[in-house]
Design a protein around this motif. Sequence first.
Motif, PDB file in Angstrom:
ATOM      1  N   HIS A 116       0.835  -1.200   0.000  1.00  0.00           N
ATOM      2  CA  HIS A 116       0.000   0.000   0.000  1.00  0.00           C
ATOM      3  C   HIS A 116       0.868   1.248   0.000  1.00  0.00           C
ATOM      4  O   HIS A 116       1.964   1.248   0.563  1.00  0.00           O
ATOM      5  CB  HIS A 116      -0.896   0.018   1.242  1.00  0.00           C
ATOM      6  CG  HIS A 116      -1.702  -1.222   1.366  1.00  0.00           C
ATOM      7  ND1 HIS A 116      -2.908  -1.374   0.747  1.00  0.00           N
ATOM      8  CD2 HIS A 116      -1.450  -2.389   2.000  1.00  0.00           C
ATOM      9  CE1 HIS A 116      -3.379  -2.582   1.008  1.00  0.00           C
ATOM     10  NE2 HIS A 116      -2.507  -3.220   1.759  1.00  0.00           N
ATOM     11  N   ALA A 117       0.342   2.329  -0.595  1.00  0.00           N
ATOM     12  CA  ALA A 117       1.038   3.613  -0.588  1.00  0.00           C
ATOM     13  C   ALA A 117       0.766   4.325   0.728  1.00  0.00           C
ATOM     14  O   ALA A 117      -0.361   4.334   1.225  1.00  0.00           O
ATOM     15  CB  ALA A 117       0.553   4.471  -1.750  1.00  0.00           C
ATOM     16  N   LEU A 118       1.801   4.933   1.284  1.00  0.00           N
ATOM     17  CA  LEU A 118       1.687   5.785   2.458  1.00  0.00           C
ATOM     18  C   LEU A 118       2.007   7.193   1.980  1.00  0.00           C
ATOM     19  O   LEU A 118       3.116   7.438   1.494  1.00  0.00           O
ATOM     20  CB  LEU A 118       2.669   5.328   3.538  1.00  0.00           C
ATOM     21  CG  LEU A 118       2.604   6.059   4.869  1.00  0.00           C
ATOM     22  CD1 LEU A 118       1.240   5.835   5.546  1.00  0.00           C
ATOM     23  CD2 LEU A 118       3.719   5.580   5.789  1.00  0.00           C
ATOM     24  N   GLN A 119       1.035   8.088   2.091  1.00  0.00           N
ATOM     25  CA  GLN A 119       1.210   9.430   1.533  1.00  0.00           C
ATOM     26  C   GLN A 119       0.767  10.513   2.507  1.00  0.00           C
ATOM     27  O   GLN A 119      -0.118  10.311   3.337  1.00  0.00           O
ATOM     28  CB  GLN A 119       0.391   9.592   0.255  1.00  0.00           C
ATOM     29  CG  GLN A 119       0.858   8.739  -0.889  1.00  0.00           C
ATOM     30  CD  GLN A 119       0.063   8.990  -2.158  1.00  0.00           C
ATOM     31  OE1 GLN A 119      -1.134   9.243  -2.110  1.00  0.00           O
ATOM     32  NE2 GLN A 119       0.739   8.912  -3.293  1.00  0.00           N
ATOM     33  N   ILE A 120       1.387  11.690   2.337  1.00  0.00           N
ATOM     34  CA  ILE A 120       0.974  12.906   3.026  1.00  0.00           C
ATOM     35  C   ILE A 120       0.129  13.692   2.026  1.00  0.00           C
ATOM     36  O   ILE A 120       0.530  13.870   0.873  1.00  0.00           O
ATOM     37  CB  ILE A 120       2.193  13.770   3.424  1.00  0.00           C
ATOM     38  CG1 ILE A 120       3.161  12.982   4.287  1.00  0.00           C
ATOM     39  CG2 ILE A 120       1.734  15.058   4.101  1.00  0.00           C
ATOM     40  CD1 ILE A 120       2.637  12.617   5.640  1.00  0.00           C
ATOM     41  N   HIS A 121      -1.030  14.164   2.463  1.00  0.00           N
ATOM     42  CA  HIS A 121      -1.892  14.971   1.601  1.00  0.00           C
ATOM     43  C   HIS A 121      -1.921  16.415   2.090  1.00  0.00           C
ATOM     44  O   HIS A 121      -1.625  16.694   3.250  1.00  0.00           O
ATOM     45  CB  HIS A 121      -3.295  14.364   1.540  1.00  0.00           C
ATOM     46  CG  HIS A 121      -3.358  13.153   0.657  1.00  0.00           C
ATOM     47  ND1 HIS A 121      -4.020  13.139  -0.538  1.00  0.00           N
ATOM     48  CD2 HIS A 121      -2.788  11.928   0.786  1.00  0.00           C
ATOM     49  CE1 HIS A 121      -3.889  11.949  -1.102  1.00  0.00           C
ATOM     50  NE2 HIS A 121      -3.136  11.185  -0.311  1.00  0.00           N
ATOM     51  N   GLY A 161      -7.486  16.464   0.172  1.00  0.00           N
ATOM     52  CA  GLY A 161      -6.917  17.097  -1.013  1.00  0.00           C
ATOM     53  C   GLY A 161      -5.867  16.248  -1.704  1.00  0.00           C
ATOM     54  O   GLY A 161      -5.727  15.059  -1.424  1.00  0.00           O
ATOM     55  N   PRO A 162      -5.098  16.871  -2.603  1.00  0.00           N
ATOM     56  CA  PRO A 162      -4.087  16.129  -3.372  1.00  0.00           C
ATOM     57  C   PRO A 162      -2.871  15.769  -2.516  1.00  0.00           C
ATOM     58  O   PRO A 162      -2.711  16.257  -1.401  1.00  0.00           O
ATOM     59  CB  PRO A 162      -3.695  17.120  -4.474  1.00  0.00           C
ATOM     60  CG  PRO A 162      -3.955  18.459  -3.875  1.00  0.00           C
ATOM     61  CD  PRO A 162      -5.147  18.284  -2.976  1.00  0.00           C
ATOM     62  N   VAL A 163      -2.003  14.958  -3.064  1.00  0.00           N
ATOM     63  CA  VAL A 163      -0.758  14.587  -2.389  1.00  0.00           C
ATOM     64  C   VAL A 163       0.080  15.846  -2.198  1.00  0.00           C
ATOM     65  O   VAL A 163       0.170  16.694  -3.080  1.00  0.00           O
ATOM     66  CB  VAL A 163       0.017  13.534  -3.214  1.00  0.00           C
ATOM     67  CG1 VAL A 163       1.344  13.199  -2.557  1.00  0.00           C
ATOM     68  CG2 VAL A 163      -0.815  12.285  -3.391  1.00  0.00           C
ATOM     69  N   PHE A 164       0.689  15.967  -1.016  1.00  0.00           N
ATOM     70  CA  PHE A 164       1.498  17.128  -0.665  1.00  0.00           C
ATOM     71  C   PHE A 164       2.655  17.298  -1.642  1.00  0.00           C
ATOM     72  O   PHE A 164       3.439  16.382  -1.866  1.00  0.00           O
ATOM     73  CB  PHE A 164       2.035  16.970   0.758  1.00  0.00           C
ATOM     74  CG  PHE A 164       3.005  18.020   1.185  1.00  0.00           C
ATOM     75  CD1 PHE A 164       2.689  19.363   1.105  1.00  0.00           C
ATOM     76  CD2 PHE A 164       4.246  17.665   1.681  1.00  0.00           C
ATOM     77  CE1 PHE A 164       3.590  20.340   1.511  1.00  0.00           C
ATOM     78  CE2 PHE A 164       5.152  18.620   2.094  1.00  0.00           C
ATOM     79  CZ  PHE A 164       4.827  19.962   2.016  1.00  0.00           C
ATOM     80  N   ALA A 203      -2.666  15.615   6.270  1.00  0.00           N
ATOM     81  CA  ALA A 203      -3.237  14.279   6.475  1.00  0.00           C
ATOM     82  C   ALA A 203      -2.281  13.197   5.990  1.00  0.00           C
ATOM     83  O   ALA A 203      -1.618  13.351   4.967  1.00  0.00           O
ATOM     84  CB  ALA A 203      -4.563  14.157   5.729  1.00  0.00           C
ATOM     85  N   VAL A 204      -2.219  12.108   6.749  1.00  0.00           N
ATOM     86  CA  VAL A 204      -1.522  10.891   6.332  1.00  0.00           C
ATOM     87  C   VAL A 204      -2.603   9.935   5.875  1.00  0.00           C
ATOM     88  O   VAL A 204      -3.595   9.723   6.574  1.00  0.00           O
ATOM     89  CB  VAL A 204      -0.750  10.241   7.494  1.00  0.00           C
ATOM     90  CG1 VAL A 204      -0.127   8.928   7.046  1.00  0.00           C
ATOM     91  CG2 VAL A 204       0.314  11.175   8.019  1.00  0.00           C
ATOM     92  N   ILE A 205      -2.423   9.370   4.681  1.00  0.00           N
ATOM     93  CA  ILE A 205      -3.401   8.425   4.144  1.00  0.00           C
ATOM     94  C   ILE A 205      -2.695   7.138   3.732  1.00  0.00           C
ATOM     95  O   ILE A 205      -1.636   7.174   3.104  1.00  0.00           O
ATOM     96  CB  ILE A 205      -4.167   9.027   2.947  1.00  0.00           C
ATOM     97  CG1 ILE A 205      -5.010  10.212   3.407  1.00  0.00           C
ATOM     98  CG2 ILE A 205      -5.044   7.971   2.268  1.00  0.00           C
ATOM     99  CD1 ILE A 205      -5.818  10.882   2.304  1.00  0.00           C
ATOM    100  N   VAL A 206      -3.304   6.018   4.112  1.00  0.00           N
ATOM    101  CA  VAL A 206      -2.883   4.714   3.614  1.00  0.00           C
ATOM    102  C   VAL A 206      -3.831   4.393   2.477  1.00  0.00           C
ATOM    103  O   VAL A 206      -5.053   4.385   2.654  1.00  0.00           O
ATOM    104  CB  VAL A 206      -2.979   3.619   4.704  1.00  0.00           C
ATOM    105  CG1 VAL A 206      -2.640   2.259   4.107  1.00  0.00           C
ATOM    106  CG2 VAL A 206      -2.071   3.944   5.857  1.00  0.00           C
ATOM    107  N   HIS A 207      -3.276   4.157   1.290  1.00  0.00           N
ATOM    108  CA  HIS A 207      -4.073   3.884   0.101  1.00  0.00           C
ATOM    109  C   HIS A 207      -4.145   2.384  -0.187  1.00  0.00           C
ATOM    110  O   HIS A 207      -3.270   1.621   0.225  1.00  0.00           O
ATOM    111  CB  HIS A 207      -3.485   4.603  -1.117  1.00  0.00           C
ATOM    112  CG  HIS A 207      -3.704   6.081  -1.086  1.00  0.00           C
ATOM    113  ND1 HIS A 207      -4.873   6.666  -1.498  1.00  0.00           N
ATOM    114  CD2 HIS A 207      -2.901   7.084  -0.674  1.00  0.00           C
ATOM    115  CE1 HIS A 207      -4.774   7.985  -1.354  1.00  0.00           C
ATOM    116  NE2 HIS A 207      -3.581   8.254  -0.857  1.00  0.00           N
TER     117      HIS A 207
END
Length: 178
Positions: free
Chosen positions: A77-82, A96-99, A148-152
């Motif tokens: 899974h992707a770990l991203q900051i938004h 929102g979109p990826v930081f 926000a931190v999102i697990v995709h």
Amino acid sequence: MVKGNDRQAGNAVLVAVVACMLLGGCTSFMGQQDKRAGTQLQPTVGNLVRGTVSFVEHSDGVQVSYNLAGLPPDSDHALQIHERGDCNATDASSAGPVFAPAAERLKPGARVAGDLGNIHADSNGVATGFLVATDVSLDGVRSVLQRAVIVHHDAIDPYAYPQRGTGAALACGVVKVQ
């Protein structure tokens, strides 16, 4: 018996040490404290993923530690900051979109700061570990605080151009100072 010159020398050393501590501050005496932040991730609607992500800033980057459960077994899974620290939408779209700091947005296909990397869930659906993110910080224009931190659902394909989506958000949390 202590002679006067020895006592004066000892007092001078003591005064020098105390002055150094006062002028240099406690950080030079006790070592510099690392900046810390973290979040508690909550599942988006229809998902079970939850856990913690913490951030510790060091001189070589930000160590991102994660401890997540409820992921599909044996999955990536992707770990991203938004951009926005808003997890109120049922699908986390309010984040929102990826930081991506302004300069990165101008480079088509470039990896952006918010793409922290991929994580792997074991056969029990648990993902624990850490990675070092050199493109983010805990202050300034590259700060992850209040984002926000999102697990995709899907992993990031670092070789895809243009970059493909990372699938639905499984969990979301807002980064705050600890």
